[in-house]
Design a protein around this motif. Structure first.
Motif, PDB file in Angstrom:
ATOM      1  N   ALA A  32     -10.020 -18.149 -33.880  1.00  0.00           N
ATOM      2  CA  ALA A  32     -10.761 -16.918 -33.648  1.00  0.00           C
ATOM      3  C   ALA A  32     -11.250 -16.825 -32.198  1.00  0.00           C
ATOM      4  O   ALA A  32     -12.192 -16.110 -31.910  1.00  0.00           O
ATOM      5  N   SER A  33     -10.638 -17.578 -31.302  1.00  0.00           N
ATOM      6  CA  SER A  33     -11.076 -17.565 -29.915  1.00  0.00           C
ATOM      7  C   SER A  33     -10.775 -16.209 -29.273  1.00  0.00           C
ATOM      8  O   SER A  33     -10.010 -15.416 -29.791  1.00  0.00           O
ATOM      9  N   LEU A  34     -11.358 -15.988 -28.140  1.00  0.00           N
ATOM     10  CA  LEU A  34     -11.244 -14.701 -27.462  1.00  0.00           C
ATOM     11  C   LEU A  34     -10.165 -14.722 -26.384  1.00  0.00           C
ATOM     12  O   LEU A  34     -10.361 -14.227 -25.290  1.00  0.00           O
ATOM     13  N   CYS A  35      -9.035 -15.297 -26.683  1.00  0.00           N
ATOM     14  CA  CYS A  35      -7.903 -15.386 -25.763  1.00  0.00           C
ATOM     15  C   CYS A  35      -6.917 -14.274 -26.115  1.00  0.00           C
ATOM     16  O   CYS A  35      -6.351 -14.274 -27.209  1.00  0.00           O
ATOM     17  N   ALA A  36      -6.716 -13.329 -25.206  1.00  0.00           N
ATOM     18  CA  ALA A  36      -5.870 -12.175 -25.514  1.00  0.00           C
ATOM     19  C   ALA A  36      -5.349 -11.558 -24.216  1.00  0.00           C
ATOM     20  O   ALA A  36      -5.899 -11.790 -23.145  1.00  0.00           O
ATOM     21  N   PRO A  37      -4.280 -10.747 -24.318  1.00  0.00           N
ATOM     22  CA  PRO A  37      -3.820 -10.017 -23.127  1.00  0.00           C
ATOM     23  C   PRO A  37      -4.931  -9.114 -22.593  1.00  0.00           C
ATOM     24  O   PRO A  37      -5.649  -8.471 -23.360  1.00  0.00           O
ATOM     25  N   SER A  38      -5.070  -9.119 -21.291  1.00  0.00           N
ATOM     26  CA  SER A  38      -6.123  -8.348 -20.636  1.00  0.00           C
ATOM     27  C   SER A  38      -5.523  -7.604 -19.447  1.00  0.00           C
ATOM     28  O   SER A  38      -4.673  -8.137 -18.740  1.00  0.00           O
ATOM     29  N   GLU A  39      -5.990  -6.378 -19.222  1.00  0.00           N
ATOM     30  CA  GLU A  39      -5.484  -5.594 -18.090  1.00  0.00           C
ATOM     31  C   GLU A  39      -5.879  -6.257 -16.778  1.00  0.00           C
ATOM     32  O   GLU A  39      -6.972  -6.787 -16.636  1.00  0.00           O
ATOM     33  N   TYR A  40      -4.955  -6.220 -15.823  1.00  0.00           N
ATOM     34  CA  TYR A  40      -5.176  -6.854 -14.533  1.00  0.00           C
ATOM     35  C   TYR A  40      -4.378  -6.102 -13.474  1.00  0.00           C
ATOM     36  O   TYR A  40      -3.300  -5.594 -13.757  1.00  0.00           O
ATOM     37  N   ILE A  41      -4.882  -6.052 -12.265  1.00  0.00           N
ATOM     38  CA  ILE A  41      -4.175  -5.410 -11.152  1.00  0.00           C
ATOM     39  C   ILE A  41      -3.773  -6.485 -10.149  1.00  0.00           C
ATOM     40  O   ILE A  41      -4.618  -7.224  -9.655  1.00  0.00           O
ATOM     41  N   ILE A  42      -2.463  -6.571  -9.888  1.00  0.00           N
ATOM     42  CA  ILE A  42      -1.922  -7.494  -8.882  1.00  0.00           C
ATOM     43  C   ILE A  42      -1.691  -6.683  -7.607  1.00  0.00           C
ATOM     44  O   ILE A  42      -1.107  -5.603  -7.648  1.00  0.00           O
ATOM     45  N   HIS A  43      -2.116  -7.215  -6.479  1.00  0.00           N
ATOM     46  CA  HIS A  43      -1.852  -6.577  -5.186  1.00  0.00           C
ATOM     47  C   HIS A  43      -0.747  -7.354  -4.488  1.00  0.00           C
ATOM     48  O   HIS A  43      -0.873  -8.560  -4.276  1.00  0.00           O
ATOM     49  N   VAL A  44       0.340  -6.649  -4.147  1.00  0.00           N
ATOM     50  CA  VAL A  44       1.513  -7.286  -3.566  1.00  0.00           C
ATOM     51  C   VAL A  44       1.849  -6.613  -2.242  1.00  0.00           C
ATOM     52  O   VAL A  44       1.899  -5.383  -2.163  1.00  0.00           O
ATOM     53  N   GLU A  45       2.071  -7.419  -1.218  1.00  0.00           N
ATOM     54  CA  GLU A  45       2.519  -6.863   0.058  1.00  0.00           C
ATOM     55  C   GLU A  45       3.420  -7.866   0.751  1.00  0.00           C
ATOM     56  O   GLU A  45       3.347  -9.064   0.516  1.00  0.00           O
ATOM     57  N   LYS A  46       4.321  -7.332   1.557  1.00  0.00           N
ATOM     58  CA  LYS A  46       5.184  -8.140   2.417  1.00  0.00           C
ATOM     59  C   LYS A  46       4.865  -7.772   3.858  1.00  0.00           C
ATOM     60  O   LYS A  46       4.614  -6.602   4.166  1.00  0.00           O
ATOM     61  N   ARG A  47       4.899  -8.746   4.709  1.00  0.00           N
ATOM     62  CA  ARG A  47       4.532  -8.544   6.110  1.00  0.00           C
ATOM     63  C   ARG A  47       5.347  -7.419   6.747  1.00  0.00           C
ATOM     64  O   ARG A  47       4.828  -6.612   7.520  1.00  0.00           O
ATOM     65  N   GLU A  48       6.632  -7.319   6.409  1.00  0.00           N
ATOM     66  CA  GLU A  48       7.518  -6.352   7.049  1.00  0.00           C
ATOM     67  C   GLU A  48       7.405  -4.937   6.464  1.00  0.00           C
ATOM     68  O   GLU A  48       7.916  -3.987   7.044  1.00  0.00           O
ATOM     69  N   CYS A  49       6.767  -4.787   5.318  1.00  0.00           N
ATOM     70  CA  CYS A  49       6.697  -3.484   4.641  1.00  0.00           C
ATOM     71  C   CYS A  49       5.415  -2.737   5.008  1.00  0.00           C
ATOM     72  O   CYS A  49       4.399  -3.349   5.346  1.00  0.00           O
ATOM     73  N   ALA A  50       5.454  -1.424   4.897  1.00  0.00           N
ATOM     74  CA  ALA A  50       4.343  -0.588   5.347  1.00  0.00           C
ATOM     75  C   ALA A  50       3.184  -0.504   4.352  1.00  0.00           C
ATOM     76  O   ALA A  50       2.074  -0.179   4.740  1.00  0.00           O
ATOM     77  N   TYR A  51       3.449  -0.766   3.082  1.00  0.00           N
ATOM     78  CA  TYR A  51       2.420  -0.561   2.060  1.00  0.00           C
ATOM     79  C   TYR A  51       2.159  -1.818   1.240  1.00  0.00           C
ATOM     80  O   TYR A  51       3.005  -2.704   1.123  1.00  0.00           O
ATOM     81  N   CYS A  52       0.986  -1.822   0.625  1.00  0.00           N
ATOM     82  CA  CYS A  52       0.611  -2.808  -0.374  1.00  0.00           C
ATOM     83  C   CYS A  52       0.757  -2.113  -1.720  1.00  0.00           C
ATOM     84  O   CYS A  52       0.388  -0.953  -1.876  1.00  0.00           O
ATOM     85  N   LEU A  53       1.314  -2.799  -2.683  1.00  0.00           N
ATOM     86  CA  LEU A  53       1.537  -2.219  -3.997  1.00  0.00           C
ATOM     87  C   LEU A  53       0.494  -2.777  -4.970  1.00  0.00           C
ATOM     88  O   LEU A  53       0.343  -3.991  -5.099  1.00  0.00           O
ATOM     89  N   ALA A  54      -0.254  -1.901  -5.636  1.00  0.00           N
ATOM     90  CA  ALA A  54      -1.210  -2.296  -6.674  1.00  0.00           C
ATOM     91  C   ALA A  54      -0.511  -2.092  -8.014  1.00  0.00           C
ATOM     92  O   ALA A  54      -0.190  -0.965  -8.386  1.00  0.00           O
TER      93      ALA A  54
END
Length: 134
Positions: free
Chosen positions: A19-41
């Motif tokens: 009955a533990s509280l371990c479950a999928p949870s919403e999360y936002i990953i921020h990804v960027e590459k040095r050569e690219c113009a944008y960061c992707l959330a």
């Protein structure tokens, strides 16, 4: 002691792990590459929550089966791929990331999980953001 309270306590101690509280949870990953113009959330799901553990201070007195240091980890997962916008033609603009389908309390597997909690905040953008809803 109240018999109802005693039975409730016994039930919680017996079935607390399931009955533990371990479950999928919403999360936002921020990804960027040095050569690219944008960061992707990227909106995804990760495994997060509480898992019952037992203190290992008495490890010399207890059997190994009585000791457990479980973490909330992936039971089932899949990978999705996102396109990072604003990359030059010579840069591969794709980023693959895990999506938690279901979670469990268990040993941390370093093949696909970061088992060390760092206090340094690394999940942020240094470039303009684009949101990716998958």
């Amino acid at each position: 002691m109240n018999p109802f309270f005693a039975m409730s306590l016994l039930f919680v101690l017996t079935f607390g792990q399931t009955a533990s509280l371990c479950a999928p949870s919403e999360y936002i990953i921020h990804v960027e590459k040095r050569e690219c113009a944008y960061c992707l959330a990227i909106n995804t799901t990760i495994c997060a929550g509480f898992c019952m553990t037992r203190d290992s201070n008495g490890k010399k007195l207890l059997l190994k089966s009585a000791l457990s240091q479980n973490v909330c980890t992936y039971k089932d997962m899949l990978y999705q791929t996102a396109l990072i916008p604003g990359c030059p033609h010579h840069i591969v603009p794709y980023y693959s990331y895990p999506v938690a389908v279901s979670c469990k309390c268990g040993k941390c597997n370093t093949d696909y999980s970061d088992c060390v909690h760092e206090k340094v905040r690394t999940n942020y953008c240094t470039k303009p953001q684009k949101l990716c809803n998958m």
